[in-house]
Scaffold this motif. Structure first.
Motif, PDB file in Angstrom:
ATOM      1  N   VAL A 185      -6.028   5.689   7.094  1.00  0.00           N
ATOM      2  CA  VAL A 185      -5.108   5.606   5.787  1.00  0.00           C
ATOM      3  C   VAL A 185      -3.746   6.832   6.579  1.00  0.00           C
ATOM      4  O   VAL A 185      -4.102   7.245   7.294  1.00  0.00           O
ATOM      5  N   SER A 186      -2.558   6.836   6.036  1.00  0.00           N
ATOM      6  CA  SER A 186      -1.663   6.790   6.205  1.00  0.00           C
ATOM      7  C   SER A 186      -1.480   8.056   5.771  1.00  0.00           C
ATOM      8  O   SER A 186      -1.116   7.872   4.350  1.00  0.00           O
ATOM      9  N   THR A 214       2.449  -6.171   9.490  1.00  0.00           N
ATOM     10  CA  THR A 214       1.874  -6.140   8.046  1.00  0.00           C
ATOM     11  C   THR A 214       2.360  -7.883   7.831  1.00  0.00           C
ATOM     12  O   THR A 214       3.545  -7.917   7.036  1.00  0.00           O
ATOM     13  N   LYS A 264      -4.922   7.580  -1.751  1.00  0.00           N
ATOM     14  CA  LYS A 264      -5.990   8.479  -1.033  1.00  0.00           C
ATOM     15  C   LYS A 264      -7.311   8.252  -0.975  1.00  0.00           C
ATOM     16  O   LYS A 264      -8.029   8.207  -0.729  1.00  0.00           O
ATOM     17  N   GLU A 266      -9.392   5.532  -1.308  1.00  0.00           N
ATOM     18  CA  GLU A 266      -9.708   4.496  -0.008  1.00  0.00           C
ATOM     19  C   GLU A 266     -10.667   5.207   0.754  1.00  0.00           C
ATOM     20  O   GLU A 266     -11.823   5.069   1.551  1.00  0.00           O
ATOM     21  N   SER A 268       7.511  -0.424   7.060  1.00  0.00           N
ATOM     22  CA  SER A 268       5.728  -0.823   7.632  1.00  0.00           C
ATOM     23  C   SER A 268       5.557   0.275   8.363  1.00  0.00           C
ATOM     24  O   SER A 268       6.744   0.253   9.319  1.00  0.00           O
ATOM     25  N   GLN A 269       4.589   0.807   8.289  1.00  0.00           N
ATOM     26  CA  GLN A 269       4.022   1.619  10.016  1.00  0.00           C
ATOM     27  C   GLN A 269       4.379   1.179  10.723  1.00  0.00           C
ATOM     28  O   GLN A 269       4.675   1.535  11.498  1.00  0.00           O
ATOM     29  N   SER A 270       3.235   0.181  10.451  1.00  0.00           N
ATOM     30  CA  SER A 270       2.634  -0.615  11.684  1.00  0.00           C
ATOM     31  C   SER A 270       3.773  -1.724  12.067  1.00  0.00           C
ATOM     32  O   SER A 270       3.705  -1.761  13.782  1.00  0.00           O
ATOM     33  N   GLY A 327       0.870  -1.639  -0.003  1.00  0.00           N
ATOM     34  CA  GLY A 327      -0.211  -0.043  -0.075  1.00  0.00           C
ATOM     35  C   GLY A 327       1.169   1.349  -0.011  1.00  0.00           C
ATOM     36  O   GLY A 327       1.917   1.728  -0.706  1.00  0.00           O
ATOM     37  N   THR A 328       0.623   1.912   0.681  1.00  0.00           N
ATOM     38  CA  THR A 328       1.150   3.249   0.910  1.00  0.00           C
ATOM     39  C   THR A 328       2.888   3.448   1.110  1.00  0.00           C
ATOM     40  O   THR A 328       3.766   4.056   0.934  1.00  0.00           O
ATOM     41  N   SER A 329       2.727   2.461   1.726  1.00  0.00           N
ATOM     42  CA  SER A 329       4.578   2.590   2.608  1.00  0.00           C
ATOM     43  C   SER A 329       5.633   1.571   1.201  1.00  0.00           C
ATOM     44  O   SER A 329       6.284   1.947   1.065  1.00  0.00           O
TER      45      SER A 329
HETATM   46  O1  M6R Z   1       1.502  -0.481   8.415  1.00  0.00           O
HETATM   47  P1  M6R Z   1       1.367  -0.701   6.989  1.00  0.00           P
HETATM   48  O2  M6R Z   1       3.026   0.698   6.434  1.00  0.00           O
HETATM   49  O3  M6R Z   1       2.747  -2.117   6.661  1.00  0.00           O
HETATM   50  O4  M6R Z   1       0.758  -0.930   6.004  1.00  0.00           O
HETATM   51  C1  M6R Z   1       0.644  -1.151   4.817  1.00  0.00           C
HETATM   52  C2  M6R Z   1      -0.820  -0.735   4.226  1.00  0.00           C
HETATM   53  O5  M6R Z   1      -2.024  -1.433   4.781  1.00  0.00           O
HETATM   54  C3  M6R Z   1      -0.788   0.510   4.239  1.00  0.00           C
HETATM   55  O6  M6R Z   1      -0.302   1.683   3.701  1.00  0.00           O
HETATM   56  C4  M6R Z   1      -2.105   0.781   3.765  1.00  0.00           C
HETATM   57  O7  M6R Z   1      -1.791   0.825   1.857  1.00  0.00           O
HETATM   58  C5  M6R Z   1      -3.233   2.104   4.163  1.00  0.00           C
HETATM   59  N1  M6R Z   1      -4.788   1.939   4.019  1.00  0.00           N
HETATM   60  C6  M6R Z   1      -2.786   2.554   3.039  1.00  0.00           C
HETATM   61  O8  M6R Z   1      -3.796   4.311   3.385  1.00  0.00           O
END
Ligand code: M6R
Length: 610
Positions: free
Chosen positions: A406-407, A359, A491, A494, A354-356, A308-310
């Motif tokens: 959303v990131s 994933t 964005k 979503e 990855s944000q989280s 995704g965003t990452s």
């Molecule tokens: O936590 P992560 O960055 O690994 O998540 C990856 C994607 O699931 C995340 O970026 C997703 O695309 C978001 N909904 C983007 O806004």
């Protein structure tokens, strides 16, 4: 996705569990439930488990909790349907018919159908359609003398991913938890213990946490906890301190988390730069990289993996690494990479983004790479998360907690983190001192320039009113602008649910030009770089077909109906800024359409299952 909260101590547990569930609401869910118990009645060793569940929101669950509902131990859950529709019955916890065992579960049990068939043939009656319920019955039917052993037997029987928390009426002094592929975090309090799938549910009570590893279990008692493997051997668990404040999870006066997080970007970028710039050598220090200069010089390729965003941030990262460090680099969705039996090359540096940090597709790719002996770095936001722990080193992006599904701020900080990594690699290789200095000056300008962009929000909101009526939108960009177009299009779709396509501007005449007409607005990323004239030619082609154009550029564009002008930075860093107004465009478009911005339909914040 699903969330778990648990507590054992002296306090009234139901309000604590409900508060914890509210803090996990951002992850997305369709039903919720909780189970509690108190001390056994006088003369008894067994306690009574009391359960309430509801399809819908946490407030629907709260409305069902009886007035007299006392207890000091409990587990709770927000469910995202995988096996069986959202319903009261399918909501967690799941209990056996005798009401002895209660379990909440995140993840997916792959062999659930097979186990269910066997249990049914043994006479077990199922009360839900979930995969989780098989685990309840396995534990309830176990003859093992301790709860730990019962759970251990069950997790050895199941295949798949799980984060589980279990209570048992005959063992009311404890909660047993286990992890495989789905986060479980213990919160250590003063004569009280917490458990959750996400620190967001814990930080208002304790910032001392222990994150379980895959294959690890724990027993929580009010004044004690211990961790061990599913094989039974003890593991060491030293609590770490969560840096993020409880307030960082609040809305802070904004109407939505998304708006709050967009607005925080100047501070977030300031934070990711802090303490890392080395003016003397025109480079940056990245403490956790674990890659010495000799190893960095030996890197022949960089492969970036994310979803995704990452992944989009990774695409910009790859361009930055190629431009500044002259190392061939590319990015690929981790979800694709892990399924195509990739060639794993010892001279390639792999970077998981990855944000989280949880994933599943990214984690699985990292585990496969590690198994094959690759060196993998992480670019991760959540400190101590699974990907942060699995990787050999990396860069924390320091965006602070990102609550909205959303990131936004994390995208920006991830791209800045890649700029730091690229500068670091570049200065070890052939990037000159002068160019290093130039990039550092550009990085330092970013926070003020972001504030400048955010100050134009009202104008962007007016533009959004105009575009909110569109059925579809096109996003185009060239080279550095293309990942910006991809991210802006993601964005918009979503949160507004408007269909959007992103294409390299160079590809227009190879097909998508056929779509251009007055009803299809195009958002064009037009930086003032070596490709400016090429981009202008694309605008002409669109205008010639009466396509409306919104440009994001460094100066007004003649062929565009509107231009959002953003401040110029160093050419290599321009893409960091060009996405920010488009976050606001998506936000205000969704607002105009009355969407539930923080909880877009069908989406969850962390995708911890396949
Ligand atoms: O936590 P992560 O960055 O690994 O998540 C990856 C994607 O699931 C995340 O970026 C997703 O695309 C978001 N909904 C983007 O806004």
């Amino acid at each position: 996705m699903c969330g778990i909260v648990g507590y054992i101590g002296k306090r009234d547990v139901a309000p604590l569990l409900l508060e914890g569930l509210q803090r996990l609401e951002y992850r997305g869910y369709d039903s919720a439930g909780l189970v509690i118990t108190g001390k056994p009645a006088a003369g008894k060793t067994s306690a009574t488990l009391k359960m309430v569940k509801a399809k819908g929101r946490v407030r629907d669950l709260e409305a069902r909790v009886p007035k007299r509902f006392a207890g000091t131990t409990g587990i709770a859950h927000t469910r995202w349907a995988t096996h069986g529709a959202p319903s009261d019955e399918n909501a967690h916890p799941h209990m056996d018919p005798e009401g002895k065992v209660a379990i909440v579960h995140n993840g997916i049990i792959d062999n659930a159908d097979e186990l269910r068939t066997k249990l049914v043939s043994d006479g077990v009656v199922f009360l839900s359609e979930t995969d989780t319920e098989v685990v309840t019955h396995l534990i309830a039917r176990s003859q093992a003398p301790t709860l730990e052993e019962k759970v251990r037997q069950a997790v050895r029987t199941i295949e798949g991913t799980y984060g589980i928390a279990v209570m048992h009426a005959d063992f009311p002094d404890r909660i047993v938890v286990a992890r495989n592929g789905s986060p479980v975090v213990l919160g250590i309090g003063e004569k009280e213990m917490f458990v959750a799938s996400d620190v967001a549910a814990l930080v208002s009570h304790t910032r001392q946490v222990v994150t379980l590893d895959d294959g690890e279990m724990a027993t929580l008692k009010a004044d004690d906890f211990r961790t061990y493997t599913t094989e039974g051997s003890r593991t060491s668990a030293t609590p770490t301190t969560v840096e993020w404040e409880a307030e960082s999870y609040d809305m802070g006066g904004h109407d939505t988390y998304m708006h709050k997080e967009i607005s925080e970007q100047a501070d977030a970028v300031d934070r990711v730069l802090r303490g890392r710039i080395d003016d003397r050598f025109s480079t940056v220090h990245l403490g956790g990289l674990n890659l010495d200069a000799r190893e960095a010089r030996g890197v022949r390729r960089v492969k970036i993996l994310g979803c995704g965003t990452s992944y989009h941030a990774g695409l910009i990262g790859a361009q930055l690494i190629e431009e500044l460090a002259r190392i061939p680099a590319d990015a690929e969705p981790a979800s694709e990479f892990r399924y195509r039996n990739p060639v794993v090359d010892p001279d390639t540096l792999y970077v998981a983004v990855s944000q989280s940090g949880e994933t599943y597709d990214v984690l699985a790719a990292v585990q496969e790479l590690k198994r094959k002996g690759a060196r993998v770095l992480g670019v991760v936001n959540v400190v101590g998360s699974a990907i942060a722990r699995e990787t050999d080193g990396g860069v924390y992006v320091h965006a602070g907690p990102e609550v909205c599904v959303v990131s936004t701020k994390c995208f920006t900080n991830t791209v800045v983190s890649f700029a730091l990594l690229a500068l670091h690699l570049g200065r070890i290789r052939d990037l000159s001192v002068a160019d290093g200095k130039r990039i550092i000056e550009g990085l330092r300008k970013l926070p003020a320039q972001i504030s400048e962009i955010l100050a134009t929000e009202d104008d962007i909101a007016k533009l959004a009113q105009e575009y909110a009526g569109a059925n579809s939108m096109m996003f185009i960009g060239r080279v550095r602008g293309y990942p910006v177009a991809l991210e802006a299009s993601l964005k918009l779709k979503e949160i507004s649910y408007i269909h959007a396509e992103a294409y390299p501007a160079s590809e227009l005449k190879h097909g998508p030009l056929a779509l251009i007409e007055p009803a299809l607005p195009t958002v064009a990323i037009v930086p003032d770089d070596e490709l400016l004239e090429k981009n202008r030619a694309a605008l002409e082609e669109i205008k010639a077909r009466s396509g409306p154009i919104l440009a994001v550029a460094h100066a007004p564009q003649e062929k565009a109906d509107h231009t959002i002008v953003v401040p110029k930075n160093e050419t290599e860093l321009d893409s960091i800024l060009m996405g920010i107004p488009l976050q606001l465009l998506a936000y205000h478009t969704a607002l105009a359409l009355g969407r539930d911005i923080d909880k877009p339909r069908n989406l969850a914040k962390s995708v911890t299952v396949e």
